[in-house]
Design a protein around this motif. Structure first.
Motif, PDB file in Angstrom:
ATOM      1  N   HIS A  57      -8.801   2.165   3.017  1.00 35.88           N
ATOM      2  CA  HIS A  57      -9.358   0.860   2.651  1.00 35.88           C
ATOM      3  C   HIS A  57     -10.883   0.937   2.584  1.00 35.88           C
ATOM      4  O   HIS A  57     -11.511   0.501   1.606  1.00 35.88           O
ATOM      5  N   LEU A  58     -11.483   1.497   3.604  1.00 37.79           N
ATOM      6  CA  LEU A  58     -12.944   1.609   3.636  1.00 37.79           C
ATOM      7  C   LEU A  58     -13.457   2.481   2.503  1.00 37.79           C
ATOM      8  O   LEU A  58     -14.496   2.176   1.897  1.00 37.79           O
ATOM      9  N   CYS A  59     -12.756   3.562   2.206  1.00 39.67           N
ATOM     10  CA  CYS A  59     -13.171   4.426   1.094  1.00 39.67           C
ATOM     11  C   CYS A  59     -13.153   3.673  -0.226  1.00 39.67           C
ATOM     12  O   CYS A  59     -14.065   3.809  -1.053  1.00 39.67           O
ATOM     13  N   GLN A  82      -9.964   6.926  -3.170  1.00 40.88           N
ATOM     14  CA  GLN A  82      -9.215   7.202  -1.964  1.00 40.88           C
ATOM     15  C   GLN A  82      -9.875   8.304  -1.134  1.00 40.88           C
ATOM     16  O   GLN A  82     -10.826   8.958  -1.567  1.00 40.88           O
ATOM     17  N   LEU A  83      -9.321   8.543   0.037  1.00 40.18           N
ATOM     18  CA  LEU A  83      -9.964   9.396   1.031  1.00 40.18           C
ATOM     19  C   LEU A  83     -10.419  10.755   0.515  1.00 40.18           C
ATOM     20  O   LEU A  83     -11.604  11.038   0.442  1.00 40.18           O
ATOM     21  N   GLY A  84      -9.479  11.621   0.177  1.00 42.29           N
ATOM     22  CA  GLY A  84      -9.844  12.953  -0.275  1.00 42.29           C
ATOM     23  C   GLY A  84     -10.730  13.667   0.729  1.00 42.29           C
ATOM     24  O   GLY A  84     -10.411  13.775   1.901  1.00 42.29           O
ATOM     25  N   THR A  85     -11.881  14.100   0.274  1.00 39.22           N
ATOM     26  CA  THR A  85     -12.779  14.895   1.109  1.00 39.22           C
ATOM     27  C   THR A  85     -13.769  14.052   1.904  1.00 39.22           C
ATOM     28  O   THR A  85     -14.590  14.610   2.622  1.00 39.22           O
ATOM     29  N   VAL A  86     -13.710  12.719   1.785  1.00 39.33           N
ATOM     30  CA  VAL A  86     -14.734  11.902   2.448  1.00 39.33           C
ATOM     31  C   VAL A  86     -14.248  11.344   3.787  1.00 39.33           C
ATOM     32  O   VAL A  86     -14.922  10.521   4.395  1.00 39.33           O
ATOM     33  N   SER A  87     -13.101  11.808   4.276  1.00 35.44           N
ATOM     34  CA  SER A  87     -12.568  11.283   5.541  1.00 35.44           C
ATOM     35  C   SER A  87     -13.568  11.437   6.680  1.00 35.44           C
ATOM     36  O   SER A  87     -13.833  10.506   7.425  1.00 35.44           O
ATOM     37  N   ARG A  88     -14.136  12.635   6.819  1.00 35.01           N
ATOM     38  CA  ARG A  88     -15.110  12.859   7.896  1.00 35.01           C
ATOM     39  C   ARG A  88     -16.353  12.011   7.682  1.00 35.01           C
ATOM     40  O   ARG A  88     -16.981  11.555   8.640  1.00 35.01           O
ATOM     41  N   ARG A  89     -16.714  11.792   6.436  1.00 36.06           N
ATOM     42  CA  ARG A  89     -17.889  10.972   6.142  1.00 36.06           C
ATOM     43  C   ARG A  89     -17.669   9.541   6.619  1.00 36.06           C
ATOM     44  O   ARG A  89     -18.569   8.901   7.172  1.00 36.06           O
ATOM     45  N   GLY A 142      -5.259   7.641  14.083  1.00 34.41           N
ATOM     46  CA  GLY A 142      -4.364   8.013  13.001  1.00 34.41           C
ATOM     47  C   GLY A 142      -4.298   6.997  11.886  1.00 34.41           C
ATOM     48  O   GLY A 142      -3.625   7.229  10.879  1.00 34.41           O
ATOM     49  N   VAL A 143      -5.002   5.871  12.047  1.00 35.50           N
ATOM     50  CA  VAL A 143      -4.928   4.799  11.041  1.00 35.50           C
ATOM     51  C   VAL A 143      -6.313   4.415  10.539  1.00 35.50           C
ATOM     52  O   VAL A 143      -6.631   4.539   9.367  1.00 35.50           O
ATOM     53  N   GLY A 144      -7.151   3.896  11.451  1.00 37.12           N
ATOM     54  CA  GLY A 144      -8.466   3.419  11.028  1.00 37.12           C
ATOM     55  C   GLY A 144      -9.170   2.711  12.167  1.00 37.12           C
ATOM     56  O   GLY A 144      -9.210   3.219  13.295  1.00 37.12           O
ATOM     57  N   TYR A 145      -9.682   1.493  11.893  1.00 37.80           N
ATOM     58  CA  TYR A 145     -10.508   0.789  12.868  1.00 37.80           C
ATOM     59  C   TYR A 145     -10.205  -0.709  12.833  1.00 37.80           C
ATOM     60  O   TYR A 145      -9.735  -1.247  11.832  1.00 37.80           O
ATOM     61  N   ARG A 146     -10.548  -1.366  13.951  1.00 37.11           N
ATOM     62  CA  ARG A 146     -10.380  -2.821  14.027  1.00 37.11           C
ATOM     63  C   ARG A 146     -11.537  -3.403  14.829  1.00 37.11           C
ATOM     64  O   ARG A 146     -11.814  -2.974  15.941  1.00 37.11           O
ATOM     65  N   LEU A 147     -12.214  -4.384  14.241  1.00 39.75           N
ATOM     66  CA  LEU A 147     -13.299  -5.091  14.921  1.00 39.75           C
ATOM     67  C   LEU A 147     -12.724  -6.362  15.529  1.00 39.75           C
ATOM     68  O   LEU A 147     -12.107  -7.173  14.826  1.00 39.75           O
ATOM     69  N   VAL A 148     -12.910  -6.538  16.848  1.00 40.74           N
ATOM     70  CA  VAL A 148     -12.299  -7.676  17.541  1.00 40.74           C
ATOM     71  C   VAL A 148     -13.348  -8.450  18.324  1.00 40.74           C
ATOM     72  O   VAL A 148     -14.396  -7.925  18.709  1.00 40.74           O
TER      73      VAL A 148
END
Length: 235
Positions: free
Chosen positions: A176-178, A185-192, A219-225
């Motif tokens: 989603h963020l990518c 989509q993610l590809g090679t920018v996951s670490r970025r 394993g999924v992503g992030y959540r701001l709470v």
């Protein structure tokens, strides 16, 4: 990133759903417009994909209804088995963002989705000043204020920050963020992505002290709470 697939034809094509799932999207397929409209009362979708044989009067009326209900910045794409220019023109006049022929290649189809999702995020926030707790965001100036501090962010960090701050409590996957920030989509920018988020967590003090905490959903992503007075995340 949640996509609604709404069937307005006599042909259910499971390949579309498989393509989206394989590419990292979450999606829900609806056999009728009424089924989708009932579900949309309780679920937030990021894009609506309408499958049809051709852009007939029923499709035009449904797109009008969608645009009226979900507003200007909801991406609405038609996936039509017809490739006529007249259909493409009718779809845009009805309020769709784009009419994509069913014969379009998978890569190009996915690029359309990514582009419109990024457009929607930018269009939603580009003129906004908004606040979340003790955080204030000035989008035109691309600034974030935390308490009495002004935080300097890079362009990508700012785009990620607005995505989180406009989706409090919602899990945002790396895909989603990518899509929102890089347009693919993610590809090679996951670490970025992880690097930007880690830096953002430190810069914006998202550890609960100012009422917001950025959680890693492994394993999924992030959540701001939002957090309570004891700095415990609210589930």
């Amino acid at each position: 990133m949640l996509i609604a697939i709404v069937e307005v034809s006599n042909h259910n094509d499971p390949c579309i759903e498989k393509t989206l799932l394989k590419s990292g999207y979450q999606c829900t397929a609806f056999q009728t417009p009424d089924a989708f409209l009932a579900a949309a009362d309780n679920v937030i979708f990021d894009l609506i994909l309408v499958e049809c044989d051709a852009v007939c009067s029923n499709v035009v009326a449904f797109v009008h209804l969608l645009r009226g209900r979900f507003g200007t910045f909801m991406p609405i794409l038609l996936l039509s088995r017809s490739e006529s220019e007249a259909d493409a023109e009718r779809s845009v006049l009805a309020g769709a963002n784009e009419c994509v022929p069913r014969a379009t290649s998978e890569d190009r189809f996915l690029s359309y989705l990514a582009a419109w999702l990024r457009w929607a995020h930018y269009s939603t926030v580009k003129d906004k000043h908004f606040g979340v707790g003790r955080y204030r965001v000035m989008v035109p100036q691309r600034r974030v204020h935390v308490g009495d501090q002004t935080i300097r962010l890079t362009e990508k960090q700012f785009d990620i920050a607005t995505a989180f701050l406009m989706n409090i409590g919602r899990v945002l996957t790396r895909d989603h963020l990518c899509n929102l920030v890089w347009g693919f989509q993610l590809g090679t920018v996951s670490r970025r992505v992880d690097t930007h988020v880690s830096q953002l967590r430190d810069k914006l003090l998202l550890d609960g002290r100012y009422g917001l905490q950025l959680l890693t959903i492994y394993g999924v992503g992030y959540r701001l709470v939002m957090v309570d007075d004891d700095l415990e995340a609210i589930a």
